[in-house]
Design an enzyme around this catalytic site. Structure first.
Site, PDB file in Angstrom:
ATOM      1  N   ASP A   1      -7.160   5.513  28.991  1.00 22.67           N
ATOM      2  CA  ASP A   1      -8.005   5.834  30.151  1.00 22.67           C
ATOM      3  C   ASP A   1      -7.116   6.185  31.338  1.00 22.67           C
ATOM      4  O   ASP A   1      -7.596   6.568  32.401  1.00 22.67           O
ATOM      5  CB  ASP A   1      -8.994   4.704  30.453  1.00 22.67           C
ATOM      6  CG  ASP A   1      -8.316   3.375  30.767  1.00 22.67           C
ATOM      7  OD1 ASP A   1      -7.091   3.270  30.573  1.00 22.67           O
ATOM      8  OD2 ASP A   1      -9.014   2.442  31.200  1.00 22.67           O
ATOM      9  N   SER A   2      -5.796   6.092  31.133  1.00 19.34           N
ATOM     10  CA  SER A   2      -4.838   6.619  32.124  1.00 19.34           C
ATOM     11  C   SER A   2      -5.056   8.119  32.296  1.00 19.34           C
ATOM     12  O   SER A   2      -4.506   8.725  33.218  1.00 19.34           O
ATOM     13  CB  SER A   2      -3.399   6.327  31.693  1.00 19.34           C
ATOM     14  OG  SER A   2      -3.171   6.765  30.366  1.00 19.34           O
TER      15      SER A   2
ATOM     16  N   GLU B   1       1.289  -5.583  28.565  1.00 16.67           N
ATOM     17  CA  GLU B   1       1.758  -4.735  29.668  1.00 16.67           C
ATOM     18  C   GLU B   1       2.319  -5.573  30.822  1.00 16.67           C
ATOM     19  O   GLU B   1       1.674  -6.518  31.299  1.00 16.67           O
ATOM     20  CB  GLU B   1       0.604  -3.845  30.176  1.00 16.67           C
ATOM     21  CG  GLU B   1       1.044  -2.941  31.326  1.00 16.67           C
ATOM     22  CD  GLU B   1       0.110  -1.769  31.607  1.00 16.67           C
ATOM     23  OE1 GLU B   1      -0.839  -1.528  30.838  1.00 16.67           O
ATOM     24  OE2 GLU B   1       0.366  -1.086  32.624  1.00 16.67           O
TER      25      GLU B   1
ATOM     26  N   GLU C   1      -9.450  -3.752  27.202  1.00 12.94           N
ATOM     27  CA  GLU C   1      -8.625  -4.671  27.984  1.00 12.94           C
ATOM     28  C   GLU C   1      -9.275  -6.049  28.074  1.00 12.94           C
ATOM     29  O   GLU C   1     -10.504  -6.146  28.172  1.00 12.94           O
ATOM     30  CB  GLU C   1      -8.423  -4.107  29.399  1.00 12.94           C
ATOM     31  CG  GLU C   1      -7.666  -2.793  29.403  1.00 12.94           C
ATOM     32  CD  GLU C   1      -7.446  -2.224  30.806  1.00 12.94           C
ATOM     33  OE1 GLU C   1      -7.744  -2.910  31.801  1.00 12.94           O
ATOM     34  OE2 GLU C   1      -6.959  -1.079  30.880  1.00 12.94           O
TER      35      GLU C   1
ATOM     36  N   ASP D   1      -9.184   4.630  24.263  1.00  8.92           N
ATOM     37  CA  ASP D   1      -9.429   3.550  25.220  1.00  8.92           C
ATOM     38  C   ASP D   1     -10.902   3.496  25.562  1.00  8.92           C
ATOM     39  O   ASP D   1     -11.519   4.533  25.839  1.00  8.92           O
ATOM     40  CB  ASP D   1      -8.652   3.830  26.520  1.00  8.92           C
ATOM     41  CG  ASP D   1      -7.584   2.797  26.795  1.00  8.92           C
ATOM     42  OD1 ASP D   1      -7.661   1.684  26.245  1.00  8.92           O
ATOM     43  OD2 ASP D   1      -6.658   3.117  27.566  1.00  8.92           O
TER      44      ASP D   1
HETATM   45  O1  KIV Z   1      -4.337   3.893  29.457  1.00 11.12           O
HETATM   46  C1  KIV Z   1      -3.160   3.805  29.038  1.00 11.12           C
HETATM   47  O2  KIV Z   1      -2.372   4.758  29.083  1.00 11.12           O
HETATM   48  C2  KIV Z   1      -2.726   2.530  28.496  1.00 11.12           C
HETATM   49  C3  KIV Z   1      -1.280   2.362  28.136  1.00 11.12           C
HETATM   50  C4  KIV Z   1      -0.455   2.264  29.361  1.00 11.12           C
HETATM   51  C5  KIV Z   1      -1.049   1.231  27.237  1.00 11.12           C
HETATM   52  O3  KIV Z   1      -3.510   1.638  28.362  1.00 11.12           O
END
Ligand code: KIV
Length: 266
Positions: A45-46, A183, A116, A84
């Site tokens: 979700d980044s 993380e 998460e 995600d």
């Molecule tokens: O959303 C993301 O990119 C992540 C990674 C940093 C593990 O959760």
């Protein structure tokens, strides 16, 4: 080419073989990463802050995740693809979490979802894995909790936090997660959790003793501007290479050096 499976990842941990994971958000990048032999592609979700220009991951929708993940899945012949679950797609109720996880798997073709949270998510993880959707957990610095954490801070430095993270790790394993992202936690704690768990740990800022590592692809490639947390290693400065190429193009168009004869039809 054979697809990596969650059983392969468990075998890799059991045999002491390191697991590699990178984020991917589009077809061309996923195609390159897959052909390099990355074990797992994470459509994080980044995508919100890295690709869509958002301030954080909170505004990302299920639809945006599905849109990007479809492209990544099309490009991946051997990497296992994980999607995600975005903010508010699994926190409201277990029923909602199962519905969204199922929709995301059905509409994209991914092999697993990631969410998460630790002990508080134990029942949710169990419910999703019970309907045969593999879950990767994510504990430590969890970006969807940025406002509770008061910013992107290293977690687990104090004894109480350390104990809580150990409990979180054991909870997600008990719930049936096939793997867990750790993380931004001290390396010693990353090592301790990795030793205590049977499932593989994938670290990002959690030290070298994790069973595997993950980075955001734009950070690794030098496409994230000034943003550079301590755990990021920039392997190349693509921003510099792209700028140089684009400036050359602009100059050649203006001077009529491009298109040359070889790029023109006769
Ligand atoms: O959303 C993301 O990119 C992540 C990674 C940093 C593990 O959760």
């Amino acid at each position: 080419m054979e697809k990596t499976t969650i059983l392969d990842l468990q075998r890799m941990k059991d045999e002491g073989q390191k697991i590699t994971m990178l984020t991917a958000y589009d077809y061309p990048t996923a195609r390159i990463l897959d052909s390099c032999g990355v074990d797992i592609l994470l459509v994080g979700d980044s995508v919100g802050n890295v690709i869509l220009g958002e301030a954080n991951t909170l505004p990302v929708s299920v639809e945006a995740m599905i849109h990007h993940t479809k492209a990544v899945v099309k490009a991946s012949e051997s990497s296992l693809v994980v999607i995600d679950m975005p903010f508010m797609s699994y926190q409201i109720s277990i029923e909602d979490a199962k519905r969204n996880a199922g929709r995301m798997m059905k509409e994209t073709g991914v092999e697993a979802v990631k969410l998460e949270g630790g002990a508080g998510m134990e029942d949710t993880i169990r419910a999703i894995t019970d309907i045969d959707i593999p879950v990767m957990a994510h504990i430590g610095l969890t970006p969807q909790s940025i406002h509770r954490m008061g910013g992107y801070r290293v977690q687990g430095k104090e004894d109480k936090q350390r104990e809580k993270l150990l409990t979180d790790a054991l909870s997600v394993e008990r719930a049936g997660a096939f793997s867990v992202v750790l993380e931004a936690i001290p390396s010693k704690l990353g090592e301790e959790i990795t030793k205590r768990l049977k499932i593989p740990t994938i670290g990002i800022g959690a030290g070298v003793r994790c069973d595997g590592q993950v980075l955001v692809i734009n950070d690794l490639l030098g496409l994230s501007g000034e943003f550079r947390p301590k755990f990021v290693k920039k392997y190349v400065n693509l921003e510099e290479i792209i700028s140089k190429s684009v400036k050359e193009y602009i100059s050649e168009v203006r001077s009529e050096a491009f298109p040359g004869d070889e790029h023109s039809f006769h």
